[in-house]
Design an enzyme around this catalytic site. Sequence first.
Site, PDB file in Angstrom:
ATOM      1  N   HIS A  29       0.834  -1.211   0.000  1.00 51.68           N
ATOM      2  CA  HIS A  29       0.000   0.000   0.000  1.00 51.68           C
ATOM      3  C   HIS A  29       0.866   1.258   0.000  1.00 51.68           C
ATOM      4  CE1 HIS A  29      -3.611   2.419   1.071  1.00 51.68           C
ATOM      5  NE2 HIS A  29      -2.717   3.174   1.675  1.00 51.68           N
ATOM      6  N   GLU A  30       1.805   1.310   0.924  1.00 47.83           N
ATOM      7  CA  GLU A  30       2.657   2.498   1.026  1.00 47.83           C
ATOM      8  C   GLU A  30       3.602   2.616  -0.169  1.00 47.83           C
ATOM      9  OE1 GLU A  30       1.898   4.699   3.088  1.00 47.83           O
ATOM     10  OE2 GLU A  30       0.537   3.447   4.263  1.00 47.83           O
ATOM     11  N   HIS A  33       1.885   4.587  -2.819  1.00 47.10           N
ATOM     12  CA  HIS A  33       2.010   6.029  -2.591  1.00 47.10           C
ATOM     13  C   HIS A  33       3.410   6.516  -2.955  1.00 47.10           C
ATOM     14  CE1 HIS A  33      -1.868   6.382  -0.771  1.00 47.10           C
ATOM     15  NE2 HIS A  33      -1.577   5.726   0.335  1.00 47.10           N
TER      16      HIS A  33
END
Length: 377
Positions: A29-30, A33
């Site tokens: 997920h990170e 980003h």
Amino acid sequence: MEFLSGSAGFLTGYILPFLIVLTLIVFVHEMGHYLAGRWSGIGITAFSVGFGPELFGFTDRHGTRWKLSAIPLGGYVKFLGDEDAASTPDYDALAALPETERKRTFLGAALWKRAVTVAAGPIANFVLAIAIFAVMFSIYGRQIADPVVAEVRAGSAAEAAGVRPGDLLVALDGHPVATFDDVRRYVSVRPEIEILVTISRNGETRDLPMVPERTEMTDQFGNKMELGIIGIVTNQEAGNFRVVEYGPVEAVGQGVIQSWHIVTGTFDYLANLVTGRMKADQLGGPIRVAQASGQMATLGVAALLQLAAVLSVSIGLLNLMPVPVLDGGHLMFYAVEAIRGRPVGPGAQEIAFRIGMALVLMLMVFATWNDISMLLG
């Protein structure tokens, strides 16, 4: 010594699989980003798996601090100009930056770059799930059975509607079904909702309305859940159980379909929650996830990875909810900014973030209470 042995078993049986699954999901997920931010030219000061004090880490040549933190229940990417891990802008620090550096901050980036960077996290979760399912389908294939009825349970909705052994189910509410799993998936999330079952018998089709009964089921680990059932069963002879093998491209397609089933199933559950057809006690938190991780680990790596895929879709979907402090909340502000032509004021954003944080904390407390009640019950 018994206590130590029990603690070690709990650690390796539940906590370790839970941390492996959670770390994988958070990291991906990170990383979504991070990669989108880097591609957009936004400066990144930190990439952390976990919250709280840093356990260890290093700083790369771009000035990003990569670290593992003490509380392994999430993670964050901190962009240039952020005040904290929640990407709250540091307006004082931004004002002090020269113009060239201000353009490298998250707040100074173009609207579309901010939106892409925020959306990339949940998208990465969906990609992870699709990739896991695709690998599983490529390696193991998929066991399917034809939607042919072998047995009709006495007193069931199917019996009342006139379903007979040998009937082939061809559609549910007009949606074609190809496997028995399609039937189970559709019916299970529609307790006490009338559905129209289209069957084929002796070459003729018939539409049979029936209402799935809400029933408490227990899985192989003793976990209880409420599902809708109509009371039909298939077997090897009637359903022609078989394993379908997929090539790489087909496996990816099946991964997309499987991930989409999780998305639609989540929305169906939420709709049932609102209408009172299902209880909110099935909403679990970290304790239940840890328990499920331990249970899946006993079935092997493949089962644990499939759980990771399901959770990855769920976390990606949750993050897209339009709640301030979540990715969906940021995207909501960007949509307002695109319509108004200017960003929402700092004061209004701060109030919204406080409300959003309160809602998220309330959800976490409620889910954890459900977990504790499950353990005590």
